[in-house]
Design a protein around this motif. Structure first.
Motif, PDB file in Angstrom:
ATOM      1  N   ALA A  56       7.920 -20.850  16.725  1.00  0.00           N
ATOM      2  CA  ALA A  56       7.706 -22.202  16.215  1.00  0.00           C
ATOM      3  C   ALA A  56       7.009 -23.042  17.269  1.00  0.00           C
ATOM      4  N   ILE A  57       6.360 -24.090  16.816  1.00  0.00           N
ATOM      5  CA  ILE A  57       5.523 -24.927  17.671  1.00  0.00           C
ATOM      6  C   ILE A  57       5.929 -26.387  17.486  1.00  0.00           C
ATOM      7  N   ALA A  58       6.111 -27.086  18.592  1.00  0.00           N
ATOM      8  CA  ALA A  58       6.325 -28.536  18.563  1.00  0.00           C
ATOM      9  C   ALA A  58       5.194 -29.193  19.343  1.00  0.00           C
ATOM     10  N   VAL A  59       4.569 -30.191  18.747  1.00  0.00           N
ATOM     11  CA  VAL A  59       3.450 -30.883  19.381  1.00  0.00           C
ATOM     12  C   VAL A  59       3.795 -32.363  19.531  1.00  0.00           C
ATOM     13  N   TYR A  60       3.486 -32.906  20.714  1.00  0.00           N
ATOM     14  CA  TYR A  60       3.713 -34.324  20.991  1.00  0.00           C
ATOM     15  C   TYR A  60       2.377 -34.940  21.409  1.00  0.00           C
ATOM     16  N   ALA A  61       1.957 -35.978  20.693  1.00  0.00           N
ATOM     17  CA  ALA A  61       0.647 -36.578  20.934  1.00  0.00           C
ATOM     18  C   ALA A  61       0.725 -38.092  20.797  1.00  0.00           C
ATOM     19  N   ALA A  62      -0.406 -38.742  21.076  1.00  0.00           N
ATOM     20  CA  ALA A  62      -0.434 -40.204  21.078  1.00  0.00           C
ATOM     21  C   ALA A  62      -0.228 -40.796  19.688  1.00  0.00           C
ATOM     22  N   ASP A  63      -0.681 -40.087  18.654  1.00  0.00           N
ATOM     23  CA  ASP A  63      -0.508 -40.605  17.300  1.00  0.00           C
ATOM     24  C   ASP A  63      -0.285 -39.440  16.340  1.00  0.00           C
ATOM     25  N   ALA A  64       0.160 -39.759  15.133  1.00  0.00           N
ATOM     26  CA  ALA A  64       0.542 -38.732  14.161  1.00  0.00           C
ATOM     27  C   ALA A  64      -0.640 -37.847  13.778  1.00  0.00           C
ATOM     28  N   GLU A  65      -1.817 -38.441  13.642  1.00  0.00           N
ATOM     29  CA  GLU A  65      -2.987 -37.655  13.251  1.00  0.00           C
ATOM     30  C   GLU A  65      -3.324 -36.607  14.311  1.00  0.00           C
TER      31      GLU A  65
END
Length: 316
Positions: free
Chosen positions: A205-214
């Motif tokens: 599984a992969i979890a991604v954290y970024a500046a915005d949802a897009e």
């Protein structure tokens, strides 16, 4: 706390960062056990209750760090770490930052990602960056507690399992997938899953954290595409014991050969196996392998017979 601080586990790295930052640390509960079968529900409930009670008594808090494994299974709960994170969130509220470190063999669930502000998995297998993972998590926690914005999150489950022998991060295709995750401008956390847990979230599984949802959604899709393209490369041939014994004998006889190691990966006590199967031993005996050392086997009747025979004794 003083025992854990210099240790190599994630909690050791986290404590070092937090102590150096001068924050006030309120210990609640840190415990571990060797892998085995499903955890009895009353045991989980008692330990989780102790942790929750400790957090409730310590409020108000600026942040919470948990050092989890991630592949626990309870008798009545397939996702106890998801349950634990959700209970912690309900206790501390949404204004308090919550981060956790995970073993990459964690069965990462959407529930876990939803409850925590950020999850951090070791990036190596064999695991050589456990302490560094705790440091990464604690630095993020300090930033969040200091007012840094929470990242947007995205979660993707990879729709296949991979065998443990294909999960080493120094070999392909895992090496390339991990490199792609680290090269991302977003924070990408990969969990390989523990397929022998036999629960719905047991795959990668992969979890991604970024500046915005897009951005988080876009990067999660890109990472998932890489995994889907690599599925066939994870198909590792399983070597039968008799062939493994013959291969080992031939390899050990080659020029300049060092020790040859045969590992019964499935009967691994570090992964919950009972360590009492004799398939490799039987194959080595049948192949008349010389100079062989059997590291250890856990079987009480065999131990009793050996003690009864005494040093230099012979048993069947």
């Amino acid at each position: 706390m003083e025992t854990l601080k210099p240790s190599g586990v994630p909690m050791g790295g986290a404590l070092t960062v937090l102590v150096n930052a001068g924050v006030t640390i309120v210990p609640t509960l840190w415990a571990m056990a060797l892998p085995a079968g499903p955890v009895e529900q009353p045991v989980f409930d008692e330990l989780a209750g102790e942790l929750i009670d400790g957090l409730a008594a310590a409020m108000p808090l600026d942040g919470v760090f948990l050092d989890l494994h991630g592949a626990m299974v309870c008798a009545m709960d397939d996702d106890p770490e998801g349950t634990l994170l959700a209970r912690v969130r309900a206790t501390i509220g949404h204004h308090v930052s919550l981060v956790a470190a995970l073993d990459p063999h964690a069965n990462l669930s959407a529930k876990m990602v939803e409850a925590a502000d950020a999850l951090f998995a070791y990036r190596t297998y064999p695991h050589t960056d456990m302490r560094q993972t705790g440091e990464r998590a604690a630095k993020t926690l300090l930033g969040l507690a200091g007012g840094a914005p929470r990242a947007a999150k995205s979660y993707r489950a990879v729709p296949f399992h991979i065998p443990l022998v294909a999960q080493a991060t120094g070999a392909e295709p895992m090496a390339g997938l991990m490199a792609a995750a680290e090269a991302s401008t977003a924070t990408v956390e990969i969990c390989f899953g523990f397929p022998l847990a036999d629960v719905p979230a047991a795959g990668p599984a992969i979890a991604v954290y970024a500046a915005d949802a897009e951005a988080a959604e876009r990067e999660a899709d890109a990472q998932l595409s890489r995994w889907l393209a690599a599925e066939d490369a994870f198909a590792v041939a399983m070597v039968p014991p008799d062939q493994a014994a013959q291969d080992a004998i031939r390899e050990s006889a080659s020029e300049g050969a060092g020790p040859v190691i045969l590992a019964d990966v499935q009967d691994n006590p570090g992964a919950g196996g009972s360590n009492d199967t004799t398939g490799l031993l039987s194959a080595l005996v049948a192949a008349k392998a010389e100079g062989t050392v059997l590291a250890h086997i856990v079987d009480q009747p065999a131990v009793d017979a050996a003690h009864a025979a005494g040093v230099c004794g012979t048993i069947d």
